[in-house]
Design an enzyme around this catalytic site. Structure first.
Site, PDB file in Angstrom:
ATOM      1  NE  ARG A  70     -63.173-106.307  48.672  1.00 23.94           N
ATOM      2  CZ  ARG A  70     -64.086-107.279  48.620  1.00 23.94           C
ATOM      3  NH1 ARG A  70     -64.871-107.390  47.555  1.00 23.94           N
ATOM      4  NH2 ARG A  70     -64.209-108.121  49.618  1.00 23.94           N
ATOM      5  CG  HIS A  74     -58.584-104.001  44.715  1.00 21.12           C
ATOM      6  ND1 HIS A  74     -59.043-104.854  43.738  1.00 21.12           N
ATOM      7  CD2 HIS A  74     -58.722-104.674  45.878  1.00 21.12           C
ATOM      8  CE1 HIS A  74     -59.452-105.980  44.280  1.00 21.12           C
ATOM      9  NE2 HIS A  74     -59.270-105.894  45.592  1.00 21.12           N
ATOM     10  CB  VAL A  78     -52.652-101.374  40.276  1.00 25.04           C
ATOM     11  CG1 VAL A  78     -52.429-101.065  38.805  1.00 25.04           C
ATOM     12  CG2 VAL A  78     -53.165-102.799  40.443  1.00 25.04           C
ATOM     13  N   GLY A  80     -48.934 -98.106  42.762  1.00 29.51           N
ATOM     14  CA  GLY A  80     -48.874 -97.352  44.000  1.00 29.51           C
ATOM     15  C   GLY A  80     -50.190 -96.636  44.273  1.00 29.51           C
ATOM     16  CG  ASP A  82     -51.630 -94.293  40.914  1.00 29.52           C
ATOM     17  OD1 ASP A  82     -52.596 -95.012  41.269  1.00 29.52           O
ATOM     18  OD2 ASP A  82     -50.970 -94.512  39.886  1.00 29.52           O
ATOM     19  CB  SER A  84     -54.481 -95.719  38.763  1.00 30.24           C
ATOM     20  OG  SER A  84     -54.126 -96.790  39.621  1.00 30.24           O
ATOM     21  CG  ASN A 102     -59.888-104.188  40.114  1.00 29.78           C
ATOM     22  OD1 ASN A 102     -59.550-104.625  41.208  1.00 29.78           O
ATOM     23  ND2 ASN A 102     -59.062-103.507  39.330  1.00 29.78           N
ATOM     24  CG  HIS A 201     -60.676-110.424  54.093  1.00 31.12           C
ATOM     25  ND1 HIS A 201     -60.027-111.467  53.461  1.00 31.12           N
ATOM     26  CD2 HIS A 201     -60.647-109.378  53.216  1.00 31.12           C
ATOM     27  CE1 HIS A 201     -59.625-111.068  52.266  1.00 31.12           C
ATOM     28  NE2 HIS A 201     -59.980-109.800  52.092  1.00 31.12           N
ATOM     29  CB  THR A 202     -62.606-108.468  60.762  1.00 32.81           C
ATOM     30  OG1 THR A 202     -63.436-108.758  61.882  1.00 32.81           O
ATOM     31  CG2 THR A 202     -62.310-106.973  60.736  1.00 32.81           C
ATOM     32  CG  ASP A 254     -66.060-111.634  61.575  1.00 32.63           C
ATOM     33  OD1 ASP A 254     -66.682-112.575  62.100  1.00 32.63           O
ATOM     34  OD2 ASP A 254     -65.547-110.702  62.230  1.00 32.63           O
ATOM     35  CB  THR A 257     -68.408-109.136  64.975  1.00 30.87           C
ATOM     36  OG1 THR A 257     -67.031-109.497  64.700  1.00 30.87           O
ATOM     37  CG2 THR A 257     -68.799-109.659  66.335  1.00 30.87           C
TER      38      THR A 257
END
Length: 339
Positions: A70, A74, A78, A80, A82, A84, A102, A201-202, A254, A257
């Protein structure tokens, strides 16, 4: 969130105009000046060190894998990829961590800090935080059963952050399908990339604040009246009451599992039991003509999902911040710009 109605032609026209705007103004997941052997002579142990630290983190808590994936997502959406997202607020810099998508959502910063400290002791000033996060995300997926992909390296760390861009670029749990598609297109990522990357999201969890509208809204409508679905919904409502101080209560996206990277997430969408509106819309929305078929494909063929996920993660990891190659740096501490 109620399923989107087809009655509004102006809505369709607005969407078409939005797509034309996006295609004309999007960032490009282009071929950046990255190479697989970037650290071969300057820090040959970088991959080994990242892998060892991620093994420790995931062994301690399998959920750490999802946290790092995640963070990477994220970050790349934003400015690329990098680094940040890793910057803390200072007197002169407003970071991205407290932006609405965030805040209360991102964790795992300490894992990246530990990896950075290890590499600084072996190869000081060589390996960027942006590269560390990209490698760590790949290793995180592998450690919970997911696919491998090559990670080209050579990113620089940005000396700026994009607080405002975080609020506009990152998809949210209650956002409509068309809006989310536009955000992926803006990054140079396709609808296929979007559906495959949602498969992350699994693993991982969502906060009650992100799925309350769904479980007290249209989950029953999309899942029908199957007794098993009713039981699942009852459990979710016990975790996430309609009112009260339960926003930070969590549930796996999920539930079959939750600590294994597989394609069961898509099976859940087929049953109409997706925890987030943004996920279930890929199958149930009236605008889901193309995405619905992809959900079915990945539910039926785990190999196809793994292959596309690998390709899409590589593509996302190649979204670059061109400014960072000119003005960027290798941070000594991932939380702060060098002084």
């Amino acid at each position: 969130m109620a399923l989107i109605s087809l009655h509004s032609k102006p809505l369709l026209l607005q969407f078409m105009l939005l797509i034309f705007f996006v295609l004309g103004n999007r960032l490009h997941a282009s071929d950046p000046p990255l190479t697989l052997d970037y650290y071969a002579s300057t820090c040959p142990t970088v991959l080994e060190n990242v892998k060892k630290e991620m093994e420790c983190a995931v062994l301690a808590d399998p959920r750490n894998a999802a946290l790092i994936v995640r963070l990477h997502f994220h970050d790349c959406f934003v400015q690329g990829c990098d680094g940040s997202i890793l910057l803390d607020d200072t007197i002169t810099l407003q970071g991205e961590k407290k932006a609405s998508p965030n805040r209360n959502s991102l964790k795992g910063f300490g894992i990246i800090d530990r990896i950075k400290n290890k590499l600084e002791s072996e190869c000081p000033g060589i390996v960027s935080c942006a590269d560390i996060l990209t490698i760590a995300a790949r290793d995180a997926v592998i450690l919970v059963g997911g696919p491998y992909w090559d990670v080209p390296l050579g990113r620089k760390d940005s000396v700026t952050a994009g607080y405002a861009l975080s609020n506009t670029n990152i998809p949210t749990a209650d956002e409509g399908l068309l809006s989310i598609i536009s955000k992926f297109l803006y990054q140079g990522l396709s609808v296929t990339d979007m559906v495959a990357l949602a498969g992350a999201h699994t693993i991982g969890v969502a906060r009650c604040a992100s799925f309350r509208a769904r479980i007290y809204g249209d989950l029953k409508a999309t899942s029908g009246h199957d007794p098993i679905s009713d039981s699942t919904l009852s459990k979710l409502k016990s975790i996430c009451p309609p009112i009260g101080g339960s926003d930070n209560n969590i549930s796996a996206m999920d539930y079959v599992t939750p600590n294994l990277f597989d394609n069961s997430f898509y099976h859940i969408l087929l049953k109409g039991e997706g925890l987030l509106n943004s996920d279930q819309d890929m199958y149930s929305s009236v605008f889901a003509m193309g995405t619905k078929e992809l959900v079915k494909k990945y539910a039926e063929d785990a190999i196809a999902f793994f292959q596309q996920f690998s390709d899409s993660m590589t593509k996302m990891g190649n979204i670059t911040n061109s400014d960072s190659f000119i003005t960027g740096e290798v941070r000594r501490n991932c939380r702060f710009v060098n002084t």
